[in-house]
Scaffold this motif. Structure first.
Motif, PDB file in Angstrom:
ATOM      1  N   VAL A 156      -9.217   1.835  -3.598  1.00  0.00           N
ATOM      2  CA  VAL A 156     -10.193   0.870  -3.102  1.00  0.00           C
ATOM      3  C   VAL A 156      -9.580  -0.526  -3.035  1.00  0.00           C
ATOM      4  CG1 VAL A 156     -12.451  -0.186  -3.559  1.00  0.00           C
ATOM      5  CG2 VAL A 156     -12.098   2.249  -3.963  1.00  0.00           C
ATOM      6  N   GLY A 157      -8.554  -0.775  -3.850  1.00  0.00           N
ATOM      7  CA  GLY A 157      -7.894  -2.065  -3.842  1.00  0.00           C
ATOM      8  C   GLY A 157      -7.297  -2.434  -2.498  1.00  0.00           C
ATOM      9  N   ILE A 158      -6.889  -1.420  -1.722  1.00  0.00           N
ATOM     10  CA  ILE A 158      -6.369  -1.690  -0.378  1.00  0.00           C
ATOM     11  C   ILE A 158      -7.460  -2.329   0.472  1.00  0.00           C
ATOM     12  CG2 ILE A 158      -5.429  -0.646   1.724  1.00  0.00           C
ATOM     13  CD1 ILE A 158      -4.257   1.554  -0.033  1.00  0.00           C
ATOM     14  N   GLY A 159      -8.676  -1.780   0.373  1.00  0.00           N
ATOM     15  CA  GLY A 159      -9.791  -2.361   1.110  1.00  0.00           C
ATOM     16  C   GLY A 159     -10.102  -3.774   0.654  1.00  0.00           C
ATOM     17  N   LEU A 160      -9.980  -4.042  -0.658  1.00  0.00           N
ATOM     18  CA  LEU A 160     -10.228  -5.392  -1.165  1.00  0.00           C
ATOM     19  C   LEU A 160      -9.183  -6.371  -0.643  1.00  0.00           C
ATOM     20  CD1 LEU A 160     -11.178  -4.579  -4.881  1.00  0.00           C
ATOM     21  CD2 LEU A 160     -12.709  -5.114  -2.972  1.00  0.00           C
ATOM     22  N   ALA A 161      -7.930  -5.907  -0.560  1.00  0.00           N
ATOM     23  CA  ALA A 161      -6.870  -6.765  -0.018  1.00  0.00           C
ATOM     24  C   ALA A 161      -7.126  -7.071   1.452  1.00  0.00           C
ATOM     25  CB  ALA A 161      -5.511  -6.086  -0.195  1.00  0.00           C
ATOM     26  N   ILE A 162      -7.556  -6.066   2.208  1.00  0.00           N
ATOM     27  CA  ILE A 162      -7.877  -6.281   3.624  1.00  0.00           C
ATOM     28  C   ILE A 162      -9.058  -7.232   3.750  1.00  0.00           C
ATOM     29  CG2 ILE A 162      -8.759  -5.147   5.707  1.00  0.00           C
ATOM     30  CD1 ILE A 162      -7.108  -2.698   4.928  1.00  0.00           C
ATOM     31  N   LEU A 163     -10.037  -7.090   2.864  1.00  0.00           N
ATOM     32  CA  LEU A 163     -11.203  -7.975   2.890  1.00  0.00           C
ATOM     33  C   LEU A 163     -10.787  -9.433   2.680  1.00  0.00           C
ATOM     34  CD1 LEU A 163     -14.339  -8.148   2.953  1.00  0.00           C
ATOM     35  CD2 LEU A 163     -14.272  -7.947   0.460  1.00  0.00           C
ATOM     36  N   LEU A 164      -9.898  -9.660   1.725  1.00  0.00           N
ATOM     37  CA  LEU A 164      -9.462 -11.024   1.423  1.00  0.00           C
ATOM     38  C   LEU A 164      -8.568 -11.599   2.519  1.00  0.00           C
ATOM     39  CD1 LEU A 164      -9.334 -13.336  -0.749  1.00  0.00           C
ATOM     40  CD2 LEU A 164      -7.205 -12.267  -1.506  1.00  0.00           C
ATOM     41  N   VAL A 165      -7.553 -10.831   2.912  1.00  0.00           N
ATOM     42  CA  VAL A 165      -6.528 -11.360   3.811  1.00  0.00           C
ATOM     43  C   VAL A 165      -6.956 -11.299   5.275  1.00  0.00           C
ATOM     44  CG1 VAL A 165      -4.144 -11.076   4.605  1.00  0.00           C
ATOM     45  CG2 VAL A 165      -4.698 -10.753   2.180  1.00  0.00           C
ATOM     46  N   SER A 182       0.839  -1.209   0.000  1.00  0.00           N
ATOM     47  CA  SER A 182       0.000   0.000   0.000  1.00  0.00           C
ATOM     48  C   SER A 182       0.867   1.250   0.000  1.00  0.00           C
ATOM     49  CB  SER A 182      -0.922  -0.002   1.217  1.00  0.00           C
ATOM     50  OG  SER A 182      -1.777  -1.137   1.202  1.00  0.00           O
ATOM     51  N   ALA A 183       1.921   1.235   0.803  1.00  0.00           N
ATOM     52  CA  ALA A 183       2.816   2.395   0.858  1.00  0.00           C
ATOM     53  C   ALA A 183       3.502   2.623  -0.484  1.00  0.00           C
ATOM     54  CB  ALA A 183       3.857   2.192   1.958  1.00  0.00           C
ATOM     55  N   LEU A 184       3.919   1.543  -1.141  1.00  0.00           N
ATOM     56  CA  LEU A 184       4.588   1.671  -2.441  1.00  0.00           C
ATOM     57  C   LEU A 184       3.664   2.281  -3.477  1.00  0.00           C
ATOM     58  CD1 LEU A 184       6.470  -1.745  -2.644  1.00  0.00           C
ATOM     59  CD2 LEU A 184       7.508   0.517  -2.450  1.00  0.00           C
ATOM     60  N   ALA A 185       2.398   1.880  -3.482  1.00  0.00           N
ATOM     61  CA  ALA A 185       1.469   2.356  -4.496  1.00  0.00           C
ATOM     62  C   ALA A 185       0.958   3.759  -4.213  1.00  0.00           C
ATOM     63  CB  ALA A 185       0.298   1.390  -4.611  1.00  0.00           C
ATOM     64  N   ILE A 186       0.593   4.019  -2.954  1.00  0.00           N
ATOM     65  CA  ILE A 186       0.001   5.318  -2.613  1.00  0.00           C
ATOM     66  C   ILE A 186       1.019   6.437  -2.729  1.00  0.00           C
ATOM     67  CG2 ILE A 186      -0.997   6.637  -0.703  1.00  0.00           C
ATOM     68  CD1 ILE A 186      -2.420   4.133   0.162  1.00  0.00           C
ATOM     69  N   ALA A 217      -1.942  -6.031  -7.026  1.00  0.00           N
ATOM     70  CA  ALA A 217      -2.872  -6.403  -8.099  1.00  0.00           C
ATOM     71  C   ALA A 217      -4.235  -5.750  -7.890  1.00  0.00           C
ATOM     72  CB  ALA A 217      -3.008  -7.926  -8.151  1.00  0.00           C
ATOM     73  N   PHE A 218      -4.732  -5.794  -6.670  1.00  0.00           N
ATOM     74  CA  PHE A 218      -6.025  -5.156  -6.379  1.00  0.00           C
ATOM     75  C   PHE A 218      -5.956  -3.648  -6.611  1.00  0.00           C
ATOM     76  CE2 PHE A 218      -7.473  -8.835  -3.592  1.00  0.00           C
ATOM     77  CZ  PHE A 218      -8.508  -9.187  -4.450  1.00  0.00           C
ATOM     78  N   GLN A 219      -4.824  -3.038  -6.267  1.00  0.00           N
ATOM     79  CA  GLN A 219      -4.682  -1.595  -6.495  1.00  0.00           C
ATOM     80  C   GLN A 219      -4.638  -1.283  -7.980  1.00  0.00           C
ATOM     81  OE1 GLN A 219      -1.193  -1.014  -4.104  1.00  0.00           O
ATOM     82  NE2 GLN A 219      -2.352  -0.221  -2.368  1.00  0.00           N
ATOM     83  N   GLY A 220      -4.050  -2.178  -8.772  1.00  0.00           N
ATOM     84  CA  GLY A 220      -4.051  -1.983 -10.208  1.00  0.00           C
ATOM     85  C   GLY A 220      -5.442  -2.079 -10.793  1.00  0.00           C
ATOM     86  N   ILE A 221      -6.291  -2.903 -10.159  1.00  0.00           N
ATOM     87  CA  ILE A 221      -7.664  -3.070 -10.635  1.00  0.00           C
ATOM     88  C   ILE A 221      -8.571  -1.936 -10.177  1.00  0.00           C
ATOM     89  CG2 ILE A 221      -9.726  -4.528 -10.468  1.00  0.00           C
ATOM     90  CD1 ILE A 221      -7.821  -6.929 -10.173  1.00  0.00           C
ATOM     91  N   ALA A 222      -8.464  -1.567  -8.884  1.00  0.00           N
ATOM     92  CA  ALA A 222      -9.454  -0.662  -8.291  1.00  0.00           C
ATOM     93  C   ALA A 222      -8.868   0.583  -7.660  1.00  0.00           C
ATOM     94  CB  ALA A 222     -10.272  -1.423  -7.252  1.00  0.00           C
ATOM     95  N   GLY A 223      -7.586   0.871  -7.842  1.00  0.00           N
ATOM     96  CA  GLY A 223      -7.004   2.058  -7.235  1.00  0.00           C
ATOM     97  C   GLY A 223      -6.928   1.943  -5.725  1.00  0.00           C
TER      98      GLY A 223
END
Length: 366
Positions: free
Chosen positions: A262-271, A185-189, A254-260
């Motif tokens: 919001v991808g962080i939230g998707l990663a938290i949801l999964l993991v 998340s830090a790398l992408a944001i 990958a989630f950040q590439g898909i959803a920006g």
């Protein structure tokens, strides 16, 4: 000094009102993000309470042996017929084979039946989870009591004195997972939620790999030599930690590439929301409800926890499958991250050409 005009807005501007100020303070995008956070929070509560509020044994694999094959088969049928199917018994040749299956992680316990004695013996492995061995003791203790027999319990793979209830493996895995998605998340944001080009995506994956190697080593050293919480090979735990951290980080990218963002939230949801309660930490898989029992082994926290316990207490037996699962997550997520970056680069190049064509001066046909 600013005065508030009578009937005016909160900033003193009579042309604005309270609703206008609210719209300025909370944009539609912000409101959607807040709703998303609420959804993740409620999912967190539902997932954890749903998984842990009522643990119930379901088809715990157990070996059964007796001096005669007929007695063994009879004992297997009796255990298989228990209400609710708490056990999944299988007949084995002798105690040596039963012990071997426990140490290979093929079964979670073994019942040694001796009709000549006043009671039978139960072999358990608390290194695979204290709650699991306790469940076996309760189920078979009640069964033996109903037959007016006694049950002697032997822990053949006990958890380490520094590993209370065998939870250190789970907490180590949770720490590795947290580091993985926070680093990604830090790398992408830091430079926008989506990779701008393949080069940037590849650099982020390489940095993620270096971070994973360091985080895997330090986590293994802290859990092993420093705190004395986990026995087993530090090198093997290092390899597991590095693979797990990179897999979770790659999933987040990958989630950040898909959803920006919001991808962080998707990663938290999964993991976190789905992965942690189904990981088999506090309650191993046979004690979890069907949904969590089904998804746990294929998600990174579950695969990591099972592999960490295998390394710590079972000489790595049974860890091959979880390692392959983590490798699949790592390779698949990294590939998605790179493919998305190429697609985005092609789209940007196409948009630039279209913009250039639209703004180019037109020649006079005359």
């Amino acid at each position: 000094m600013t005065r508030t005009t009578r009937g005016g807005g909160l900033d003193g501007d009579p042309s604005t009102g309270f609703l206008s100020e609210v719209k300025d303070a909370v944009s539609t995008r912000t409101a959607l993000l807040v709703i998303g956070v609420l959804a993740v929070q409620l999912a967190f509560i539902a997932s954890y309470i749903g998984a842990f509020h009522k643990p119930k044994p379901h088809e715990i694999p157990i070996a059964v042996t007796a001096p005669a094959a007929q007695i063994t088969d009879q004992a297997v049928e009796q255990l298989r017929a228990l209400p609710g199917k708490p056990l999944k018994p299988r007949a084995v040749k002798d105690e040596a084979e039963a012990l071997s299956q426990i140490k290979n992680r093929d079964v979670d316990g073994a019942l040694i039946v001796d009709p000549r004695a006043p009671g039978d013996r139960l072999l358990v492995a608390s290194g695979a989870g204290a709650s699991l061995s306790q469940a076996l003791e309760e189920i078979l203790g009640a069964t033996e009591k109903a037959q007016k027999r006694t049950l002697t319990v032997t822990d053949v793979v006990p958890d380490d004195p520094g590993d209370a209830r065998g939870l250190s493996s789970f907490y180590l895995v949770v720490g590795w997972c947290v580091g993985g998605y926070l680093c990604a998340s830090a790398l992408a944001i830091s430079a926008g939620a989506k990779p701008a080009n393949p080069a940037r995506a590849l650099i982020r994956l390489c940095v993620m790999l270096l971070y994973a190697i360091v985080a895997g080593l330090l986590g293994a050293v802290i859990a092993g030599p420093v705190l004395g919480a986990l026995p087993g090979s530090v090198m093997a735990l290092w390899g597991l930690g590095s693979l797990l951290v990179f897999a979770v980080g790659a999933i987040t990218l990958a989630f950040q590439g898909i959803a920006g963002v919001v991808g962080i939230g998707l990663a938290i949801l999964l993991v976190v929301v789905l992965g942690n309660p189904s990981a088999g930490g506090a309650y191993p898989y046979p004690l979890l409800p069907g949904f969590w029992r089904g998804i746990g082994p294929v998600l990174p926290p579950g695969a990591g926890t099972f592999a960490a316990r295998s390394i710590a207490y079972f000489k790595g037996n049974g860890a091959g499958g979880p390692f392959l699962i983590l490798a699949a997550w790592a390779v698949g997520a990294a590939a998605v991250t790179l493919v998305l970056s190429f697609l985005r680069q092609d789209k940007k190049a196409l948009d630039d050409r279209l913009t250039e064509a639209a703004t180019a001066p037109r020649r006079d046909p005359s």
